[in-house]
Design a protein around this motif. Sequence first.
Motif, short mmCIF file in Angstrom:
data_model
loop_
_atom_site.label_atom_id
_atom_site.label_comp_id
_atom_site.label_asym_id
_atom_site.label_seq_id
_atom_site.Cartn_x
_atom_site.Cartn_y
_atom_site.Cartn_z
N GLY A 110 0.84 -1.20 0.00
CA GLY A 110 0.00 0.00 0.00
C GLY A 110 0.87 1.24 0.00
N ILE A 111 0.32 2.35 -0.45
CA ILE A 111 1.01 3.63 -0.36
C ILE A 111 0.03 4.67 0.18
N ASP A 112 0.56 5.78 0.67
CA ASP A 112 -0.30 6.83 1.20
C ASP A 112 -0.88 7.68 0.08
N MET A 113 -0.01 8.22 -0.75
CA MET A 113 -0.42 9.11 -1.84
C MET A 113 0.77 9.35 -2.74
N LEU A 114 0.53 9.98 -3.87
CA LEU A 114 1.60 10.37 -4.79
C LEU A 114 1.82 11.87 -4.63
N ALA A 115 2.69 12.22 -3.72
CA ALA A 115 2.88 13.63 -3.37
C ALA A 115 3.75 14.33 -4.40
N GLY A 116 3.31 15.51 -4.81
CA GLY A 116 4.07 16.34 -5.73
C GLY A 116 4.75 17.47 -4.99
N PRO A 117 5.23 18.48 -5.72
CA PRO A 117 5.87 19.63 -5.08
C PRO A 117 4.91 20.34 -4.13
N SER A 118 5.48 21.01 -3.14
CA SER A 118 4.68 21.72 -2.15
C SER A 118 3.86 22.83 -2.80
N GLU A 119 2.70 23.10 -2.21
CA GLU A 119 1.77 24.10 -2.75
C GLU A 119 1.24 24.99 -1.63
N LEU A 138 6.80 32.58 0.59
CA LEU A 138 8.21 32.19 0.56
C LEU A 138 8.47 30.94 1.40
N SER A 139 7.66 30.75 2.45
CA SER A 139 7.86 29.57 3.29
C SER A 139 7.66 28.28 2.52
N ASP A 144 11.19 23.92 -2.87
CA ASP A 144 11.47 23.28 -4.15
C ASP A 144 11.30 24.32 -5.26
N GLU A 145 12.14 24.26 -6.27
CA GLU A 145 11.98 25.15 -7.42
C GLU A 145 10.65 24.92 -8.12
N ARG A 146 10.07 23.71 -7.95
CA ARG A 146 8.80 23.40 -8.59
C ARG A 146 7.60 23.65 -7.68
N ALA A 147 7.83 24.27 -6.53
CA ALA A 147 6.73 24.58 -5.62
C ALA A 147 5.71 25.47 -6.32
N ARG A 148 4.45 25.30 -5.93
CA ARG A 148 3.36 26.03 -6.58
C ARG A 148 2.84 27.11 -5.63
N ILE A 149 3.05 28.34 -6.02
CA ILE A 149 2.80 29.50 -5.17
C ILE A 149 1.69 30.34 -5.80
N THR A 150 0.60 30.55 -5.06
CA THR A 150 -0.55 31.27 -5.64
C THR A 150 -1.16 32.23 -4.62
N LEU A 173 17.05 35.51 2.41
CA LEU A 173 16.87 34.07 2.63
C LEU A 173 18.08 33.26 2.17
N GLU A 174 18.40 32.22 2.94
CA GLU A 174 19.51 31.34 2.57
C GLU A 174 19.20 30.57 1.29
N ARG A 175 17.91 30.25 1.08
CA ARG A 175 17.51 29.48 -0.10
C ARG A 175 16.89 30.40 -1.16
N LYS A 176 17.51 31.55 -1.30
CA LYS A 176 17.02 32.59 -2.22
C LYS A 176 16.89 32.06 -3.64
N ALA A 177 17.90 31.33 -4.11
CA ALA A 177 17.90 30.87 -5.50
C ALA A 177 16.71 29.96 -5.79
N ILE A 178 16.41 29.08 -4.85
CA ILE A 178 15.27 28.17 -5.01
C ILE A 178 13.97 28.97 -5.03
N CYS A 179 13.85 29.92 -4.11
CA CYS A 179 12.65 30.73 -4.03
C CYS A 179 12.41 31.52 -5.31
N GLU A 180 13.48 32.06 -5.88
CA GLU A 180 13.33 32.87 -7.09
C GLU A 180 12.76 32.06 -8.25
N VAL A 181 13.23 30.83 -8.40
CA VAL A 181 12.71 29.99 -9.48
C VAL A 181 11.25 29.63 -9.22
#
Length: 311
Positions: A110-119, A138-139, A144-150, A173-181
């Motif tokens: 069994g599996i729980d779910m197919l989790a994608g990038p954070s949203e 920003l949090s 993840d660079e593929r995070a979905r921000i709306t 932010l320390e993870r500025k580069a990831i956030c920018e993408v």
Amino acid sequence: MRVTPLDSVGIYVPGGTASYPSSVLMNAIPAKVAGVQKVVMVTPPDAHLNPAILAAAKMAGVDEVFTIGGAQAIAALAYGTETIPAVSKIVGPGNIYVATAKREVFGQVGIDMLAGPSEILILADELANPAYLAADLLSQAEHDERARITLVTTSKSLIDATERALAEQISTLERKAICEVALQNGHFILAESVSDMFQIANEIAPEHLEIQMDNPLLYLPQIKNAGSIFLGKFSSEPLGDYIAGPNHVIPTAGTAKFSSPLGVDDFTKRSSFILYSKEALQNEATDVITLAHSEGLTAHARAIQIRLEEE
């Protein structure tokens, strides 16, 4: 209905660009509360494995820990190896390779779910604080660079102010580069009405939904599809990631339309059971036999009929 815990569970704790002791807790604690006897944790090997990962595993009652990650870790948990035991179910978030591997082994385990990038999707009115909105966006962007921000609002001035706040905050932010993408792929949606705002949110069915509006509880009934809902300007999403109580393993990519966050129930299984007396069988035999014949399953009918013929 008889409810029993699963015999064993494997929990995947992501590594890579960050370490997540919180994921250990969010996966292992409900498993142990459910009564799972063996919890096996896998996490990618790292020369500097965060001690907090191991401390969380110890505190949450994890039974075995293996430093292995990626698709091979999922395969090991599903089929077993000389050192890693096979488990009944695999839970926990991971990258695209982990999610794909979980899809492949489903059925074997069994599996729980197919989790994608954070949203995160924020519904905000003109009274919302742009600095709060930017901080919460920003949090999730830093995951993840593929995070979905709306952000969805009826106020153009709020969008403009939030963009300025993002530019100001991201530089620290320390993870500025990831956030920018992640922000380049984000969406600021100007809705025509509050009703449209909620229609958009329900269609997207986000993992995390914040309602930063006046009297947010009044709007709660309008939400049909969301993994976890944060009400009001002081209910920042990271509270749910770490300590507020709702699990942070939450459906993504619109799957909140038909699925729920990880919980104790995900580590249990249900078995129905029946016990008929002869009298009870006699009361329902005719209906069972009729249905069996209507489906052409005469052996089914005979299994009931033979018991009626006994003295």
